[in-house]
Design an enzyme around this catalytic site. Structure first.
Site, PDB file in Angstrom:
ATOM      1  CE  LYS A   1      -3.723   2.289   2.587  1.00 47.89           C
ATOM      2  NZ  LYS A   1      -4.572   2.222   3.793  1.00 47.89           N
TER       3      LYS A   1
ATOM      4  CE  LYS B   1      -6.374   1.876  -0.715  1.00 47.43           C
ATOM      5  NZ  LYS B   1      -7.033   1.875   0.597  1.00 47.43           N
TER       6      LYS B   1
END
Length: 312
Positions: A181, A233
């Site tokens: 992320k 992400k």
């Protein structure tokens, strides 16, 4: 002929819907920076997940927006808190027709907006945050989550959550790990959706956008710690990372098409600059082509309906 030799295909089961529920709402509230996306009430959440199940997507990923926040995110572990109530509501509404995933992070519940608890000097305390994550995992499992989705990027979060669940006899609850992320500018509209209180940024624990090899190390660590699914992400700006993760991962790979990716396409389409349906479909297809087994996208239900139309 093109359809018959297509190397990558989209199916509703590839799609996961991120969804927001806010405590105390009387009616669903539009999120201005994410046209078409709502903060749901408990009742409208039930309707939305029923529609998602009927569309044939695989899962929903639930985010809660509480009315009251504090330094340690107490609402995240309150059985009567907005997120845990929502998990129970969704399970009661759709049972096992959808995989019910719950965001496991403190940022929506803390008054400072960080993903963990703070040390006296104002920095995020990794190990103290892990204690809260383990408590959240148990609360979400008790509420009925099929999977918990730790998104805070604390070191060791997957191992602590997996060990805690197993020790409580909840080996049936899976872990969707936000493994790579990145500290991204593309999260802006999401922070509107959860009414984030964050000042500053999360660059001390989210990943540097420049680092591909580091992302692979993070994924390897999460797999070793027991992740059932790993995630990259954002999705679109990191397709190179996604492709490498998909090539090396021994578990399924998810990718999150985040709020900024959504907002850009919606804004361009609203101005007549691009074909909305084609752009949405192509963007998700590109994420699947890069190697994602699952795509979290705010267009999940709408796209699932389009795909079904094309089969007729």
């Amino acid at each position: 002929m093109r359809r018959s030799v297509a190397e990558t295909r989209l199916h509703p089961a590839d799609l996961i819907l991120p969804i927001f529920v806010k405590e105390g709402l009387a009616e669903p509230t539009p999120i201005v920076s994410m046209p078409g996306v709502m903060q749901h009430t408990r009742d409208s959440l039930k309707q939305a997940v029923a529609e998602a199940a009927a569309a044939g997507i695989s899962a929903v990923n639930i985010f809660g927006v509480p009315a009251v926040r504090d330094a340690v995110g107490s609402g995240a572990t309150d059985p009567d808190g907005v997120l845990n109530r929502a998990i129970a509501d969704v399970r009661a509404e759709v049972g096992d027709a959808l995989v019910v995933q719950a965001d496991l992070c403190l940022d929506e519940f803390t008054d400072h907006g960080h993903c963990g608890v703070l040390a006296p000097d104002g920095t995020v305390d990794n190990d103290a945050s892990l204690v809260r994550y383990s408590e959240m995992a148990l609360a979400q499992a008790a509420a009925g989550a099929h999977m918990v989705a730790p998104s805070g990027m604390m070191d060791g979060q997957v191992a602590v959550i997996r060990d805690t669940l197993d020790a409580a006899g909840r080996s049936d609850v899976g872990v969707l790990a936000y493994s790579a992320k990145f500290a991204s500018a593309f999260y802006g509209p999401f922070r509107d959706a959860v009414e984030s209180t964050l000042e500053g940024d999360r660059r001390t624990y989210q990943m540097d956008s420049a680092n591909r090899r580091e992302a692979l190390r993070e994924v390897e660590l999460d797999i070793a710690e027991g992740a059932d699914v790993v995630m990259v992400k954002p999705a679109g700006p990191y397709l190179d990372v996604l492709a490498e993760v998909a090539a090396m991962s021994t578990v399924p790979v998810a990718a999150y098409q985040v709020s900024g990716e959504y907002a850009m396409i919606e804004a361009a389409a609203a101005n007549g600059w691009i074909d909305r349906r084609r752009a949405i479909t192509e963007s998700v297809l590109g994420i699947r082509r890069a190697g994602a087994d699952q795509v979290l996208t705010y267009w999940a239900v709408e796209l699932a309906h389009w795909l079904r139309e094309e089969w007729r």
